[in-house]
Design an enzyme around this catalytic site. Structure first.
Site: not given
Length: 273
Positions: A2-3, A58, A110, A262
DNA sequence: ACGAGCACCTGTGTGC
DNA sequence: TGCACACAGGTGCTCG
């Protein structure tokens, strides 16, 4: 993952169902995701009402009664569910029960996500919130403010876009999309970017994030809405996750490299360094 | 000041 | 089939 647009989607959905409700009880199944400890978390949240629901970068921010704040960061695999979704019961971390019998479930495969319960005073000091940069969709974030944020900054453009202490809310997916939209190579250096390009970058930030919100976010691996609803923006992505596919503008093959640690997707023709 | 690398976690996909 | 490993990527930290 989620951004900003995904968190904004959750905020809007939650406002519909959870605002003004009273938290009658909570259950903490994984102690490490809550702050402070699970016992005081449970004790302090009981009986508090949700007054407003909003977003900062966020972070999901719920203002509660008695001057308390409930702050949630989903990190990568966190989800908020109004109903339990299939196969997710293994990852339930916190359950909020409301006085009308409804409940909100925080799940996270996670365990990177975090839930804070704190006073308004402490809220400002939460690591991450304290050093959050400007809100890119705010009315106060004009082109001049954007230039001020980047003044005297050095480094690769993608690295800077990902820095939450400069601009809040951009993550890996939207960073790549923003670079593509503004025809900027993600490895280009910000100090080399001059006026027309810089302006393109500014508009791309606002445009890409707004489009993400309009499509209720990107559902590539983990993100879903509070009812398990998928976002639609993955169908509109120009580069992210499209390695080896043709650029929608120039038909060149999309490349994947590593930037800022990334996976980074870009079109070598449209985004020539 | 910047960038690289690691840590936190767990599931998925790949190669041997 | 089993096993090892790379990868996914948000954030905080250390180190050079």
């Amino acid at each position: 993952m989620p951004e900003l647009p995904e968190v904004e989607t959750i905020v809007r959905e939650l406002r519909e169902v959870a605002e003004k409700k009273t938290i009658s009880d909570s259950q903490v199944l994984t102690d490490s995701v809550v702050w402070p400890d699970a016992v005081s978390f449970k004790n302090k949240i009981r009986g508090l009402q949700i007054k407003t629901i909003s977003r900062k970068g966020k972070f999901l921010v719920l203002e509660l009664s008695k001057g308390m704040m409930l702050v949630i960061h989903l990190r990568m695999t966190g989800r908020l569910m109004w109903r339990l979704q299939k196969g997710r019961d293994k990852y339930i971390r916190v359950i909020f029960a409301f006085s009308d019998g409804s409940r909100l479930i925080f799940s996270d495969m996670r365990k990177f996500g975090k839930v804070w319960l704190c006073s308004k005073k402490y809220y400002e000091k939460i690591t991450g919130i304290a050093r959050l940069g400007v809100e890119p969709l705010s009315d106060f974030f004009g082109y001049e403010e954007f230039k001020n944020v980047l003044a005297n900054k050095k480094g690769r453009i993608k690295n800077l876009l990902l820095r939450q202490d400069l601009i809040a809310g951009i993550g890996n997916i939207y960073a790549d999309e923003i670079c593509h939209m503004s025809h900027v190579c993600p490895t280009s250096r910000i100090e080399c970017l001059k006026d027309p390009k810089l302006r393109d970058l500014y508009h791309a930030i606002r445009y890409c994030l707004n489009e993400g919100i309009n499509h209720c976010g990107v559902s590539v691996s983990d993100f879903v809405g509070t009812r398990g609803n998928q976002g639609k923006h993955q169908h509109y992505l120009k580069v992210y996750g499209r390695e080896g596919k043709r650029c929608r503008s120039c038909k060149s093959l999309i490349k994947k490299i590593r930037v800022a640690g990334r996976g980074t997707y870009y079109c070598p023709f449209c985004q020539e360094p």
